[in-house]
Design a protein around this motif. Structure first.
Motif, PDB file in Angstrom:
ATOM      1  N   ALA A 120      -5.460  -6.058  10.791  1.00 23.00           N
ATOM      2  CA  ALA A 120      -6.107  -5.050  11.635  1.00 23.00           C
ATOM      3  C   ALA A 120      -6.605  -3.865  10.817  1.00 23.00           C
ATOM      4  O   ALA A 120      -7.631  -3.265  11.143  1.00 23.00           O
ATOM      5  CB  ALA A 120      -5.137  -4.575  12.713  1.00 23.00           C
ATOM      6  N   MET A 121      -5.903  -3.547   9.744  1.00 23.02           N
ATOM      7  CA  MET A 121      -6.277  -2.415   8.898  1.00 23.02           C
ATOM      8  C   MET A 121      -7.285  -2.803   7.826  1.00 23.02           C
ATOM      9  O   MET A 121      -7.718  -1.969   7.032  1.00 23.02           O
ATOM     10  CB  MET A 121      -5.030  -1.808   8.253  1.00 23.02           C
ATOM     11  CG  MET A 121      -4.009  -1.294   9.256  1.00 23.02           C
ATOM     12  SD  MET A 121      -4.688  -0.082  10.421  1.00 23.02           S
ATOM     13  CE  MET A 121      -5.002   1.290   9.324  1.00 23.02           C
ATOM     14  N   GLY A 122      -7.657  -4.102   7.800  1.00 19.19           N
ATOM     15  CA  GLY A 122      -8.678  -4.550   6.873  1.00 19.19           C
ATOM     16  C   GLY A 122      -8.225  -4.685   5.440  1.00 19.19           C
ATOM     17  O   GLY A 122      -9.018  -4.551   4.504  1.00 19.19           O
ATOM     18  N   THR A 123      -6.938  -4.976   5.247  1.00 19.42           N
ATOM     19  CA  THR A 123      -6.422  -5.160   3.891  1.00 19.42           C
ATOM     20  C   THR A 123      -5.923  -6.593   3.718  1.00 19.42           C
ATOM     21  O   THR A 123      -5.627  -7.283   4.690  1.00 19.42           O
ATOM     22  CB  THR A 123      -5.267  -4.195   3.595  1.00 19.42           C
ATOM     23  OG1 THR A 123      -4.102  -4.574   4.354  1.00 19.42           O
ATOM     24  CG2 THR A 123      -5.631  -2.767   3.956  1.00 19.42           C
ATOM     25  N   ASP A 124      -5.836  -7.010   2.471  1.00 19.17           N
ATOM     26  CA  ASP A 124      -5.326  -8.342   2.159  1.00 19.17           C
ATOM     27  C   ASP A 124      -3.953  -8.276   1.505  1.00 19.17           C
ATOM     28  O   ASP A 124      -3.493  -9.251   0.913  1.00 19.17           O
ATOM     29  CB  ASP A 124      -6.290  -9.063   1.204  1.00 19.17           C
ATOM     30  CG  ASP A 124      -7.646  -9.319   1.853  1.00 19.17           C
ATOM     31  OD1 ASP A 124      -7.662  -9.618   3.062  1.00 19.17           O
ATOM     32  OD2 ASP A 124      -8.669  -9.187   1.157  1.00 19.17           O
ATOM     33  N   ASP A 125      -3.299  -7.131   1.623  1.00 15.80           N
ATOM     34  CA  ASP A 125      -2.010  -6.951   0.963  1.00 15.80           C
ATOM     35  C   ASP A 125      -0.958  -7.867   1.587  1.00 15.80           C
ATOM     36  O   ASP A 125      -0.868  -7.990   2.817  1.00 15.80           O
ATOM     37  CB  ASP A 125      -1.541  -5.501   1.081  1.00 15.80           C
ATOM     38  CG  ASP A 125      -2.486  -4.533   0.379  1.00 15.80           C
ATOM     39  OD1 ASP A 125      -3.212  -4.988  -0.524  1.00 15.80           O
ATOM     40  OD2 ASP A 125      -2.493  -3.343   0.740  1.00 15.80           O
ATOM     41  N   ALA A 126      -0.161  -8.482   0.748  1.00 17.62           N
ATOM     42  CA  ALA A 126       0.963  -9.293   1.238  1.00 17.62           C
ATOM     43  C   ALA A 126       2.018  -8.363   1.814  1.00 17.62           C
ATOM     44  O   ALA A 126       2.256  -7.271   1.286  1.00 17.62           O
ATOM     45  CB  ALA A 126       1.548 -10.113   0.099  1.00 17.62           C
ATOM     46  N   PRO A 127       2.654  -8.746   2.932  1.00 19.94           N
ATOM     47  CA  PRO A 127       3.682  -7.896   3.528  1.00 19.94           C
ATOM     48  C   PRO A 127       4.811  -7.595   2.542  1.00 19.94           C
ATOM     49  O   PRO A 127       5.293  -8.484   1.841  1.00 19.94           O
ATOM     50  CB  PRO A 127       4.183  -8.722   4.716  1.00 19.94           C
ATOM     51  CG  PRO A 127       3.058  -9.651   5.033  1.00 19.94           C
ATOM     52  CD  PRO A 127       2.409  -9.966   3.717  1.00 19.94           C
ATOM     53  N   ASP A 128       5.212  -6.337   2.484  1.00 28.40           N
ATOM     54  CA  ASP A 128       6.327  -5.904   1.650  1.00 28.40           C
ATOM     55  C   ASP A 128       7.604  -6.013   2.472  1.00 28.40           C
ATOM     56  O   ASP A 128       7.744  -5.328   3.492  1.00 28.40           O
ATOM     57  CB  ASP A 128       6.096  -4.462   1.208  1.00 28.40           C
ATOM     58  CG  ASP A 128       7.248  -3.908   0.368  1.00 28.40           C
ATOM     59  OD1 ASP A 128       8.246  -4.638   0.157  1.00 28.40           O
ATOM     60  OD2 ASP A 128       7.146  -2.755  -0.066  1.00 28.40           O
ATOM     61  N   PRO A 129       8.561  -6.864   2.073  1.00 23.84           N
ATOM     62  CA  PRO A 129       9.788  -7.044   2.869  1.00 23.84           C
ATOM     63  C   PRO A 129      10.578  -5.758   3.089  1.00 23.84           C
ATOM     64  O   PRO A 129      11.380  -5.686   4.015  1.00 23.84           O
ATOM     65  CB  PRO A 129      10.600  -8.047   2.037  1.00 23.84           C
ATOM     66  CG  PRO A 129       9.595  -8.740   1.177  1.00 23.84           C
ATOM     67  CD  PRO A 129       8.535  -7.722   0.884  1.00 23.84           C
ATOM     68  N   THR A 130      10.346  -4.740   2.230  1.00 21.67           N
ATOM     69  CA  THR A 130      11.085  -3.485   2.378  1.00 21.67           C
ATOM     70  C   THR A 130      10.322  -2.448   3.195  1.00 21.67           C
ATOM     71  O   THR A 130      10.780  -1.310   3.333  1.00 21.67           O
ATOM     72  CB  THR A 130      11.413  -2.893   0.997  1.00 21.67           C
ATOM     73  OG1 THR A 130      10.183  -2.532   0.332  1.00 21.67           O
ATOM     74  CG2 THR A 130      12.169  -3.891   0.138  1.00 21.67           C
ATOM     75  N   SER A 131       9.155  -2.822   3.744  1.00 17.14           N
ATOM     76  CA  SER A 131       8.356  -1.842   4.480  1.00 17.14           C
ATOM     77  C   SER A 131       9.097  -1.390   5.738  1.00 17.14           C
ATOM     78  O   SER A 131       9.854  -2.151   6.343  1.00 17.14           O
ATOM     79  CB  SER A 131       7.004  -2.435   4.870  1.00 17.14           C
ATOM     80  OG  SER A 131       7.152  -3.378   5.919  1.00 17.14           O
TER      81      SER A 131
END
Length: 203
Positions: free
Chosen positions: A22-33
């Motif tokens: 939705a935010m237009g990024t391709d970043d992999a989810p950070d498990p510590t987020s």
């Protein structure tokens, strides 16, 4: 067949992935987020200032393919007196994020997710579902209009009456428009162009 349900522990990574889309990024989810930690620790009902945030997901064939995140409108509530903010916190939910996987769009999942939030507000004897859409994003504006939402003009307030008197809510950032929908049966939002505002009224 798809299912709409409250997010549960184990959904955190999928929710974070949809957030990134939705935010237009391709970043992999950070498990510590913080988002993942909140979902893993609390499921889809997360304590926030003035109440509870709701994370609701759409699941198809065992995969989370859509999500909506809605919470009390904290920025508005924090400017009210404490007792007033507490009384109104459960009356309004603000859509902060709505996302559906590209491969699952066109099947009505976004509408069903919105309807789930609307049902929660009704169950809480609330008045409104609101959100913000970026100025000039006519695709998003059309999407919400087709689902019964009214799009406010820049800085145009939504005015409603409570037992303690009148209140209004607006977006002061000119880069965004407020969108809103009355969710209780027998109520609706009507624009008063002479007063440059939108009223919640009983029909």
């Amino acid at each position: 067949m798809s299912t709409i349900r409250t997010a549960a522990p184990g959904d955190g990574t999928s929710v974070a992935r949809l957030y990134a889309i939705a935010m237009g990024t391709d970043d992999a989810p950070d498990p510590t987020s913080p988002m993942i930690q909140a979902i893993e620790g609390n499921g889809g009902l997360v304590p926030v200032p003035f109440g509870t945030a709701h994370c609701i997901v759409a699941e198809a064939e065992g995969d989370v393919v859509g999500m909506i995140h809605a919470a009390p409108p904290v920025q508005w509530l924090q400017d009210l007196p404490g007792s007033r903010a507490k009384a109104l916190a459960h009356r309004i939910l603000q859509v902060e994020l709505l996302a559906v996987d590209a491969g699952s769009r066109g099947a009505g999942l976004g509408q069903r997710l919105l309807e789930a939030v609307e049902a929660r507000v009704r169950d809480q004897q609330g008045y409104l579902v609101i959100g913000k859409v970026r100025a000039g994003d006519f695709t998003a504006m059309r999407y919400y209009r087709r689902r019964g939402y009214i799009i406010a003009g820049k800085r145009e307030p939504v005015v409603f009456q409570t037992t303690k008197g009148g209140e209004n809510i607006t977006v002061l950032d000119d880069e965004f428009h407020l969108f809103a929908k009355a969710v209780q049966p027998g109520t609706a939002l009507h624009r008063d162009r002479s007063m440059n505002c939108i009223y919640l009224v009983a029909e």
